[in-house]
Write an enzyme that holds these catalytic residues in place. Structure first.
Site, mmCIF file in Angstrom:
data_model
loop_
_atom_site.group_PDB
_atom_site.id
_atom_site.type_symbol
_atom_site.label_atom_id
_atom_site.label_comp_id
_atom_site.label_asym_id
_atom_site.label_seq_id
_atom_site.Cartn_x
_atom_site.Cartn_y
_atom_site.Cartn_z
ATOM 1 N N SER A 1 3.700 30.994 8.446
ATOM 2 C CA SER A 1 4.143 30.472 7.142
ATOM 3 C C SER A 1 3.145 30.833 6.034
ATOM 4 O O SER A 1 2.436 29.962 5.528
ATOM 5 C CB SER A 1 4.391 28.957 7.197
ATOM 6 O OG SER A 1 3.337 28.262 7.796
ATOM 7 N N GLY B 1 -1.716 29.594 9.747
ATOM 8 C CA GLY B 1 -2.882 30.468 9.874
ATOM 9 C C GLY B 1 -2.431 31.866 10.239
ATOM 10 O O GLY B 1 -1.248 32.103 10.520
ATOM 11 N N LEU B 2 -3.357 32.787 10.240
ATOM 12 C CA LEU B 2 -3.049 34.179 10.546
ATOM 13 C C LEU B 2 -2.592 34.356 11.996
ATOM 14 O O LEU B 2 -2.850 33.499 12.851
ATOM 15 C CB LEU B 2 -4.292 35.046 10.302
ATOM 16 C CG LEU B 2 -4.780 35.158 8.863
ATOM 17 C CD1 LEU B 2 -6.172 35.798 8.838
ATOM 18 C CD2 LEU B 2 -3.796 35.962 8.018
ATOM 19 N N SER B 3 -1.951 35.470 12.268
ATOM 20 C CA SER B 3 -1.619 35.826 13.641
ATOM 21 C C SER B 3 -2.910 35.969 14.430
ATOM 22 O O SER B 3 -3.852 36.636 13.992
ATOM 23 C CB SER B 3 -0.849 37.150 13.663
ATOM 24 O OG SER B 3 -0.540 37.532 14.984
ATOM 25 N N SER C 1 -4.934 33.465 15.050
ATOM 26 C CA SER C 1 -5.922 32.479 14.589
ATOM 27 C C SER C 1 -6.151 31.361 15.602
ATOM 28 O O SER C 1 -7.189 30.700 15.584
ATOM 29 C CB SER C 1 -5.491 31.869 13.253
ATOM 30 O OG SER C 1 -4.256 31.180 13.390
ATOM 31 N N GLY C 2 -5.170 31.138 16.472
ATOM 32 C CA GLY C 2 -5.285 30.058 17.458
ATOM 33 C C GLY C 2 -4.326 28.909 17.218
ATOM 34 O O GLY C 2 -4.479 27.836 17.809
#
Length: 199
Positions: free
Chosen positions: A107, A33-35, A37-38
């Site tokens: 990733s 997931g995005l930076s 995102s959790g």
């Protein structure tokens, strides 16, 4: 280059033996997931719940491995690929030890995640998509990275000026906007139980 003098030595204790002792089906839970995102937060919550249930695990966090194993790597495309290759190899070792491995890495590219999946036997790679809108990630900005990107201090940042390719068919799709951290973690643990990775 591999040396011709290196030989693989098999252990008399098998992965199956270790898995049986640990009472689980070993695999890697690959959080992507995005930076912001959790990923790390939810992976930690999942590990806490699994530990509470007596499930043997190990969590590999993207930032933590860059303090040691991958501290010689930067953030070029080549270094990102090598970063994931090393993590994949380490994950394989933990799986061979009969553990559930949790990894929290952006990733961003499907081909890289597919490469990791292909390194493992079928059923040992569980893709967990931590799906959080970028505007929410940016509003959280726990490391101040988005602020630096907007100020021009960081280039090639995933989700802004570098692509993030969402999983097309993740094994577990977690929408963090709809649920609490505890509920997101429960969704993942429930999947592991329903799929017979844990009892």
């Amino acid at each position: 280059m591999s040396s011709s003098n290196v030989t693989w030595h098999s252990s008399s204790v098998s992965k199956s033996d270790r898995s049986s002792l640990n009472s689980l089906k070993p695999a890697v839970l690959w959080f992507t997931g995005l930076s912001g995102s959790g990923k790390s937060t939810i992976a930690n919550a999942v590990e806490q719940e699994l530990h509470r249930r007596g499930v043997r695990t190990y969590l590999l966090d993207g930032d933590n491995v860059r303090h040691g194993l991958n501290k010689d790597l930067g953030f070029s495309d080549e270094d990102r690929i090598e970063n994931l290759r090393r993590i994949s190899e380490v994950s394989k070792l933990f799986i061979d030890a009969g553990l559930l491995v949790l990894t929290a890495f952006i990733s961003p590219f499907r081909v890289d995640r597919q490469r990791v999946a292909e390194m493992l036997p079928e059923g040992e790679f569980i893709e967990v998509f931590i799906d959080t809108p970028i505007e929410v990630c940016e509003s959280r900005d726990p490391k101040g990275l988005y602020k630096k990107v907007r100020a021009g201090e960081i280039a090639n940042f995933t989700g802004i000026d570098s692509a993030y390719e969402e999983p097309t068919h993740p094994d577990i799709h977690v929408k963090t906007n709809d649920y609490s951290i505890e509920e997101c973690a429960a969704q993942i643990v429930d999947h592991l139980q329903a799929s017979h990775y844990i009892s």
